[in-house]
Design a protein around this motif. Structure first.
Motif, PDB file in Angstrom:
ATOM      1  N   ALA A   4      -4.544  -2.373  -2.897  1.00  0.00           N
ATOM      2  CA  ALA A   4      -3.525  -2.333  -1.817  1.00  0.00           C
ATOM      3  C   ALA A   4      -3.847  -1.974  -0.285  1.00  0.00           C
ATOM      4  O   ALA A   4      -3.502  -2.487   0.504  1.00  0.00           O
ATOM      5  CB  ALA A   4      -2.720  -1.207  -2.250  1.00  0.00           C
ATOM      6  N   GLY A   5      -5.065  -1.429  -0.209  1.00  0.00           N
ATOM      7  CA  GLY A   5      -5.766  -1.058   1.177  1.00  0.00           C
ATOM      8  C   GLY A   5      -6.491  -2.338   1.581  1.00  0.00           C
ATOM      9  O   GLY A   5      -6.725  -2.462   2.638  1.00  0.00           O
ATOM     10  N   PHE A   6      -6.669  -3.397   0.600  1.00  0.00           N
ATOM     11  CA  PHE A   6      -7.329  -4.522   1.217  1.00  0.00           C
ATOM     12  C   PHE A   6      -6.234  -5.805   1.308  1.00  0.00           C
ATOM     13  O   PHE A   6      -6.545  -6.719   2.209  1.00  0.00           O
ATOM     14  CB  PHE A   6      -8.515  -4.772   0.665  1.00  0.00           C
ATOM     15  CG  PHE A   6      -9.692  -3.905   0.926  1.00  0.00           C
ATOM     16  CD1 PHE A   6     -10.396  -4.135   2.297  1.00  0.00           C
ATOM     17  CD2 PHE A   6     -10.103  -2.873   0.336  1.00  0.00           C
ATOM     18  CE1 PHE A   6     -11.316  -3.283   2.660  1.00  0.00           C
ATOM     19  CE2 PHE A   6     -11.181  -2.091   0.637  1.00  0.00           C
ATOM     20  CZ  PHE A   6     -11.524  -2.428   1.785  1.00  0.00           C
ATOM     21  N   MET A  63      -5.228   1.323  -5.748  1.00  0.00           N
ATOM     22  CA  MET A  63      -5.154   1.816  -4.327  1.00  0.00           C
ATOM     23  C   MET A  63      -6.030   1.087  -3.485  1.00  0.00           C
ATOM     24  O   MET A  63      -5.968   0.753  -2.395  1.00  0.00           O
ATOM     25  CB  MET A  63      -5.191   3.313  -4.154  1.00  0.00           C
ATOM     26  CG  MET A  63      -4.540   3.983  -3.117  1.00  0.00           C
ATOM     27  SD  MET A  63      -2.890   3.531  -3.197  1.00  0.00           S
ATOM     28  CE  MET A  63      -2.573   3.279  -1.613  1.00  0.00           C
ATOM     29  N   VAL A  74      -5.419  -8.003  18.747  1.00  0.00           N
ATOM     30  CA  VAL A  74      -5.228  -7.251  17.842  1.00  0.00           C
ATOM     31  C   VAL A  74      -3.924  -6.540  17.561  1.00  0.00           C
ATOM     32  O   VAL A  74      -3.311  -6.244  18.316  1.00  0.00           O
ATOM     33  CB  VAL A  74      -6.218  -6.296  17.706  1.00  0.00           C
ATOM     34  CG1 VAL A  74      -6.077  -5.179  16.259  1.00  0.00           C
ATOM     35  CG2 VAL A  74      -7.514  -6.499  17.859  1.00  0.00           C
ATOM     36  N   GLY A  75      -3.351  -6.870  16.278  1.00  0.00           N
ATOM     37  CA  GLY A  75      -2.234  -6.053  15.988  1.00  0.00           C
ATOM     38  C   GLY A  75      -0.953  -6.872  16.282  1.00  0.00           C
ATOM     39  O   GLY A  75       0.085  -6.291  16.153  1.00  0.00           O
ATOM     40  N   TYR A 118      -9.401   3.477   3.841  1.00  0.00           N
ATOM     41  CA  TYR A 118      -9.165   2.004   4.277  1.00  0.00           C
ATOM     42  C   TYR A 118      -7.813   1.669   4.334  1.00  0.00           C
ATOM     43  O   TYR A 118      -7.313   0.932   4.910  1.00  0.00           O
ATOM     44  CB  TYR A 118      -9.926   1.123   3.202  1.00  0.00           C
ATOM     45  CG  TYR A 118      -9.580   1.506   1.635  1.00  0.00           C
ATOM     46  CD1 TYR A 118     -10.739   1.911   0.960  1.00  0.00           C
ATOM     47  CD2 TYR A 118      -8.627   1.201   1.138  1.00  0.00           C
ATOM     48  CE1 TYR A 118     -10.307   1.894  -0.364  1.00  0.00           C
ATOM     49  CE2 TYR A 118      -8.227   1.488  -0.276  1.00  0.00           C
ATOM     50  CZ  TYR A 118      -9.395   1.890  -0.988  1.00  0.00           C
ATOM     51  OH  TYR A 118      -9.059   2.288  -2.257  1.00  0.00           O
ATOM     52  N   ASN A 119      -6.881   2.646   3.883  1.00  0.00           N
ATOM     53  CA  ASN A 119      -5.614   2.402   4.124  1.00  0.00           C
ATOM     54  C   ASN A 119      -5.311   2.588   5.603  1.00  0.00           C
ATOM     55  O   ASN A 119      -4.071   2.070   6.025  1.00  0.00           O
ATOM     56  CB  ASN A 119      -4.700   3.455   3.202  1.00  0.00           C
ATOM     57  CG  ASN A 119      -4.423   2.907   1.889  1.00  0.00           C
ATOM     58  OD1 ASN A 119      -3.336   2.100   1.912  1.00  0.00           O
ATOM     59  ND2 ASN A 119      -5.064   3.177   0.794  1.00  0.00           N
ATOM     60  N   TYR A 147      -7.180   2.361   8.019  1.00  0.00           N
ATOM     61  CA  TYR A 147      -7.620   0.895   8.722  1.00  0.00           C
ATOM     62  C   TYR A 147      -6.689   0.028   8.552  1.00  0.00           C
ATOM     63  O   TYR A 147      -6.281  -0.859   9.538  1.00  0.00           O
ATOM     64  CB  TYR A 147      -9.111   0.595   8.079  1.00  0.00           C
ATOM     65  CG  TYR A 147      -9.619  -0.656   8.523  1.00  0.00           C
ATOM     66  CD1 TYR A 147      -9.992  -0.750   9.878  1.00  0.00           C
ATOM     67  CD2 TYR A 147      -9.472  -1.773   7.977  1.00  0.00           C
ATOM     68  CE1 TYR A 147     -10.445  -2.038  10.618  1.00  0.00           C
ATOM     69  CE2 TYR A 147     -10.002  -3.267   8.571  1.00  0.00           C
ATOM     70  CZ  TYR A 147     -10.348  -3.016   9.855  1.00  0.00           C
ATOM     71  OH  TYR A 147     -10.788  -4.381  10.631  1.00  0.00           O
ATOM     72  N   GLN A 148      -6.068  -0.268   7.351  1.00  0.00           N
ATOM     73  CA  GLN A 148      -5.019  -1.360   7.150  1.00  0.00           C
ATOM     74  C   GLN A 148      -3.951  -1.253   8.141  1.00  0.00           C
ATOM     75  O   GLN A 148      -3.641  -2.207   8.939  1.00  0.00           O
ATOM     76  CB  GLN A 148      -4.970  -1.475   5.785  1.00  0.00           C
ATOM     77  CG  GLN A 148      -3.666  -2.814   5.335  1.00  0.00           C
ATOM     78  CD  GLN A 148      -3.525  -2.957   4.246  1.00  0.00           C
ATOM     79  OE1 GLN A 148      -4.347  -3.883   3.528  1.00  0.00           O
ATOM     80  NE2 GLN A 148      -2.635  -2.482   3.268  1.00  0.00           N
ATOM     81  N   LEU A 186      -4.978  -6.820   4.536  1.00  0.00           N
ATOM     82  CA  LEU A 186      -5.843  -7.451   5.442  1.00  0.00           C
ATOM     83  C   LEU A 186      -6.105  -9.041   5.041  1.00  0.00           C
ATOM     84  O   LEU A 186      -6.090  -9.745   5.942  1.00  0.00           O
ATOM     85  CB  LEU A 186      -6.999  -6.578   5.443  1.00  0.00           C
ATOM     86  CG  LEU A 186      -6.876  -5.414   6.186  1.00  0.00           C
ATOM     87  CD1 LEU A 186      -8.450  -4.739   5.984  1.00  0.00           C
ATOM     88  CD2 LEU A 186      -6.703  -5.455   7.573  1.00  0.00           C
ATOM     89  N   MET A 202     -10.101   6.157  -0.076  1.00  0.00           N
ATOM     90  CA  MET A 202      -8.836   5.604  -0.313  1.00  0.00           C
ATOM     91  C   MET A 202      -7.967   5.723   0.977  1.00  0.00           C
ATOM     92  O   MET A 202      -7.378   5.002   1.570  1.00  0.00           O
ATOM     93  CB  MET A 202      -8.211   6.405  -1.412  1.00  0.00           C
ATOM     94  CG  MET A 202      -6.991   5.662  -1.956  1.00  0.00           C
ATOM     95  SD  MET A 202      -6.741   6.263  -3.718  1.00  0.00           S
ATOM     96  CE  MET A 202      -6.298   7.901  -3.245  1.00  0.00           C
ATOM     97  N   VAL A 228      -4.821  -2.007  11.752  1.00  0.00           N
ATOM     98  CA  VAL A 228      -4.745  -3.187  12.341  1.00  0.00           C
ATOM     99  C   VAL A 228      -3.332  -3.629  12.520  1.00  0.00           C
ATOM    100  O   VAL A 228      -3.267  -4.740  13.229  1.00  0.00           O
ATOM    101  CB  VAL A 228      -5.285  -4.168  10.971  1.00  0.00           C
ATOM    102  CG1 VAL A 228      -5.313  -5.650  11.332  1.00  0.00           C
ATOM    103  CG2 VAL A 228      -7.026  -3.790  10.912  1.00  0.00           C
ATOM    104  N   ALA A 266       0.810  -1.257  -0.048  1.00  0.00           N
ATOM    105  CA  ALA A 266       0.060  -0.007   0.218  1.00  0.00           C
ATOM    106  C   ALA A 266       0.916   1.483   0.010  1.00  0.00           C
ATOM    107  O   ALA A 266       0.600   2.310  -0.814  1.00  0.00           O
ATOM    108  CB  ALA A 266      -0.896  -0.049   1.135  1.00  0.00           C
TER     109      ALA A 266
END
Ligand code: HDD
Ligand code: HEM
Ligand code: HEM
Lengths: 348, 481
Positions: free
Chosen positions: B111-113, B108, B461-462, A328-329, A331-332, B116, A325, A335, A65
């Protein structure tokens, strides 16, 4: 170039907005991937294979990302400033090509390292050297852009210089500066990512200490050189808004001092944020200095812009996506935020 | 050294090499992501651990492929401006916009998912994870859509006019939904599913062949081959439609693909012969030798017994594309498509006979071997398909409006050679590496011991704990002193 000016005239503000937005994408890239690249440079000086693996694993969920912001910036330049894209990229052929090689080696090293057993050493080096090469040649690209390049005449002016035009002592120097700045960011990043009782954390502490001074010298050098080398910069900095530049400079110095303090006191997240602020301020000052040039002395943002209806279409279609954009970046990244104490590679 | 034709040809070669080395990854990413979504849904629905293990196993292969796609793809984004600067400038108002849309709405987004999806197991809830997988599959398909918009517009550039050397957009709708896109995109999308399904089928067949978790891999073998019973014929149908689109909008390209020189026979009747093999002679403007099937060409292009199909002789010499490469590349693709369909039908027949079980197939090693080796065919079809498409569009970079020679950057021959050599080295590194690690992951097989990640709530988490749960080797980083 006359006709392009008249076409874009009513859409000047859109041009400016897109220029700012692309600047924003690039800045995000520098902040996010700068740390990853710097961690790679750090790993070159850390001969312990486990630790190198750990550094790579620390960015497993986010490196793609982070790197993609560069692609977004590139794609947006193509979309909104095609005249710059077609000429600037051609001018930067060699440094861009080398950057791409660096990125390729780095990306595959990050992926393959997980699966390797006998060849881990190779991918360790690939990751480190790929990071170093990428940071250096991207810095060269930035310096080379500041120098400008020669354009043909005609309705659509294109680059007509030689392949080696980009290389001067100045662009070489900006490459070196980029490596040092990334190295600093990498150290700060690693400290925020690893538990305080890990070896990496300790090594990164010594590293950031050293890099801090190096970066200070390198950035000062670049500023002074820019001032004397480029009339467009000098006239801006001593022009009517001189005080704004002085003020920014003062805040940068303050932020650098705060960063150092936070770093000494092991407030690692704070140190990272102060460093981020420094990049934001520097980058903002650079954009302000550049305006209205896209490439100084070569193309203004208005010359380079897309004809109006395309720019509007692009703006309408895309601006809504930018916050999404970002969300959600974020959020990633969230995590994967926790510090690492122990971890694993995809072995076997 | 400034030889314009040599320079142009080198730039084309440079570009052809990097696209050829990129296109082998994204379609598999797209197809495999869709498959992963399917198997994850299966797991959540049935609560059967085998589906979980299958998902995790194919995901490992996915990751390798994805990394290779990113590594080679970033080159693509930058190289339009480097190698084809004037084209990028002229076509920028449309083409650049579209690629810009792609980066923002697809890359993008993906890449954002992707982080995850790969590393989020156990850190986010199962639902959230499924959502991430879905978004990866969806966004990679979006990316293919935008790329195909851009490329198909180069084939059928509607909705624009050329003014002062720039393509200005008159109608976004017409330019985006250009005729070639409407069939070209479905064809590409199906190609992606086909490559993903055959990849899964090939790997599963190998596992059944070696009888390593054979029963479990029958699940994916059955699912993929049965899906192909529908997908493979559909691809041929859509391919035929695409061929007719080309016949209508770019008859010179079609004539080159078919090695079709003469519209009429010597006796004045329409030349309806479809060449199976031929040796084109571009200097003489005819085939040195050919073996053709009468009426086939008309049947294929017009769905009529007799019709006139324009031959290459009707185009000025400087407007004719090369013939040899499109001709053979096209035939190889079609043959690959046909073979893939036959394999899917054979599988259906075996299933119908009730022999589609691990034991049943192990008694038929030839079938399994065939499935394993046929996994290479979609790759070949994708390469040859693109070569056909790109070479048959020549000498135009934007069909009918801009010649490739007008769009190329004026570069030194040395720079172009350095580029070529460099990317041959690096792209081969990626390719060899990717296949080496595919093989390694497949040989190692799925992880059957790991606990299934059930309760995301119990896991902090994390932390990078997932792999620990998987009993993968754990590296401890602790102070040494
Ligand atoms: C698994 C992959 C695959 C398979 C089995 C096929 N194709 Fe294909 N074909 C492609 C993958 C592909 C591709 C790589 O995706 C192309 C290149 C660009 C595009 O849109 O699709 C393509 C291009 C392409 C073109 C060129 C269009 C142009 O020049 O614009 C035609 C006419 C066909 N295909 C027709 C067929 C037919 C009649 C097939 C029947 C067997 C077939 N394809 C099987
Ligand atoms: C020749 C034009 C092409 C360009 C300029 C291009 C550009 C790129 C870039 C820059 C990336 C890396 C993005 C990242 O950082 O995640 C990439 C990957 C990707 N490309 Fe391409 N690409 C081209 C051809 C294609 C084609 C033909 C397809 C689809 C059929 C495609 C689909 C994808 C997908 C799905 C990815 C995500 C990475 C992966 O899944 O492997 N691209 N491409
Ligand atoms: C990814 C699969 C692709 C493959 C294997 C491929 C292959 C090729 C080949 C072989 C050529 C050289 C043709 C020649 O010079 O005779 C070429 C040229 C070119 N292709 Fe593609 N291509 C692909 C996708 C794309 C896409 C998606 C785009 C646009 C979005 C694109 C744009 C171009 C351009 C601009 C050229 C240079 C001009 C030319 O020589 O026609 N290609 N490509």
């Amino acid at each position: 170039m006359e006709h392009i000016m008249t076409i874009t005239h009513p859409y000047q503000w859109l041009t400016v907005v897109w220029w700012l937005l692309i600047g924003f994408f690039l800045m995000l890239y520098i902040i996010l991937d700068g740390s990853d690249l710097g961690a790679g440079i750090f790993s070159l000086f850390d001969s312990n294979s486990n630790e190198r693996g750990a550094i790579m694993a620390s960015m497993a969920g986010t490196w793609d990302a982070n790197e993609t912001w560069l692609v977004v910036a590139g794609g947006s330049i193509f979309g909104t400033f095609p005249l710059a894209y077609g000429s600037l990229f051609h001018y930067l052929m060699i440094p861009l090509m080398v950057t791409l090689w660096g990125i390729i080696v780095r990306a595959v090293s990050l992926e393959f390292h997980h699966h390797a057993k006998r060849s881990t050493k190779l991918w360790d080096w690939g990751f480190g050297i790929g990071s170093l090469v990428t940071a250096f040649s991207a810095g060269v690209c930035l310096g080379a852009t500041m120098q400008g390049f020669s354009l043909s005449s005609g309705p659509v002016p294109t680059f007509n210089g030689g392949a080696m035009d980009f290389l001067t002592p100045f662009s070489f120097w900006t490459g070196v500066t980029a490596v040092i700045a990334a190295a600093l960011a990498g150290g700060v990043y690693l400290r925020a990512r690893f538990d305080r009782d890990t070896v990496i954390y300790r090594k990164a502490m010594v590293w950031t200490d050293r890099m801090f001074y190096l970066a200070l010298i390198a950035i000062m050098g670049t500023v002074v050189w820019t001032f004397f080398k480029f009339p467009w910069a000098m006239s801006k900095w001593i022009g009517p808004y001189w005080w704004a530049f002085i003020l920014t400079g003062a805040i940068v110095v303050f932020a650098a001092w705060e960063m150092r303090r936070a770093s000494r006191q092991q407030r690692d997240m704070a140190a990272m944020l102060w460093l981020g602020l420094i990049v934001v301020l520097n980058f903002g000052a650079m954009m302000a200095t550049l305006y209205p040039w896209f490439v100084p002395g070569t193309l203004t943002i208005y010359d380079a812009a897309n004809p109006s209806n395309s720019l509007t279409a692009f703006a309408l279609a895309m601006t809504g996506f930018v916050p999404v954009m970002l969300a959600y970046n974020f959020y990633q990244a969230w995590v994967f935020r926790a510090r690492l104490a122990e971890f694993s590679a995809y072995g076997h | 050294m400034t030889d314009p034709t040599l320079m142009l040809d080198l730039a084309r070669l440079d570009f052809a090499w990097i696209t050829t080395m990129h296109i082998i990854y994204p379609p598999l990413t797209i197809g495999l992501a869709a498959f992963l979504f399917y198997s994850e849904v299966k797991w959540l629905r049935t609560n059967n651990d085998e589906w979980y293990r299958l998902t995790r196993f194919f995901e490992k292969l996915f990751v390798i492929n994805f990394g290779a796609g990113v590594a080679t793809g970033i080159t693509m984004e930058m190289s339009f401006g480097i190698l084809f600067g004037p084209f990028s400038q002229a076509a920028g108002p449309f083409f650049g916009n579209i690629l810009g849309y792609e980066t923002i709405t697809a890359f993008m987004y993906e890449a954002g998912f992707i982080g995850l999806m790969i590393f989020g197991w156990g850190k986010i809830s199962k639902k959230m994870h499924l959502f991430a997988t879905f978004n990866v599959a969806f966004s990679s398909m979006l990316s293919a859509m935008w790329i195909l918009v851009a490329n198909s517009w180069m084939q059928t550039p509607t909705g624009v006019h050329l003014e002062n050397g720039l393509f200005l957009v008159d109608s976004w709708k017409a330019a985006i939904l250009n005729p070639n896109f409407l069939t070209g995109f479905p064809h590409m999308a199906i190609a992606s599913f086909e490559i993903g399904l055959f990849f899964v089928a090939g790997v599963s067949a190998w596992m059944v062949f070696k009888n390593r978790n054979g029963k479990m891999f029958m699940r994916t073998l059955t699912a993929s081959l049965m899906a192909l019973v529908i997908v493979a014929p559909l691809q041929i149908y859509v391919g035929d439609e695409l061929g007719r689109t080309v016949a209508e909008h770019d008859p010179a390209a079609l004539a080159a693909m078919e090695g079709h020189w003469h519209t009429y026979n010597k006796d004045g009747t329409p030349n309806t012969s479809w060449n199976v093999i031929a040796w084109p002679n571009e200097a003489k403007g005819t085939n040195d030798f050919q073996i053709g099937i009468p009426h086939m060409l008309s049947l294929l292009e017009d769905h009529k017994w007799v019709s006139t199909v324009k031959g290459l002789e009707e185009f000025k010499i400087e407007d004719r594309p090369p013939v040899l490469l499109p001709f053979y590349a096209f035939r190889i693709m079609v043959a690959a498509g046909g073979l893939l369909m036959l394999i899917a039908f054979w599988a259906l027949y075996l299933k119908y006979r009730g022999q589609f079980t691990a034991e049943g197939l192990q008694r038929r090693p030839w079938f399994l071997r065939l499935v394993i080796f046929s996994a290479i065919l979609p790759y070949i079809a994708i390469w040859t398909g693109w070569w056909t498409r790109e070479v048959a569009r020549q000498p135009w970079i934007v069909h009918g409006l801009m010649r490739t020679s007008e769009g190329v950057s004026q570069m030194s021959i040395t720079a172009e050679i350095v580029w070529f050599v460099g990317f041959v080295v690096f792209d081969l590194l990626v390719w060899v590496g990717a296949w080496y690690f595919f093989a390694k992951v497949v040989r190692h097989g799925p992880d059957m011991q790991a606990e299934v990640v059930h309760q995301s709530e119990n896991i902090p988490v994390g932390s990078l704990m997932t792999d620990k749960i998987d009993h993968h080797e754990t590296i401890l980083i602790r102070p040494t002193a």
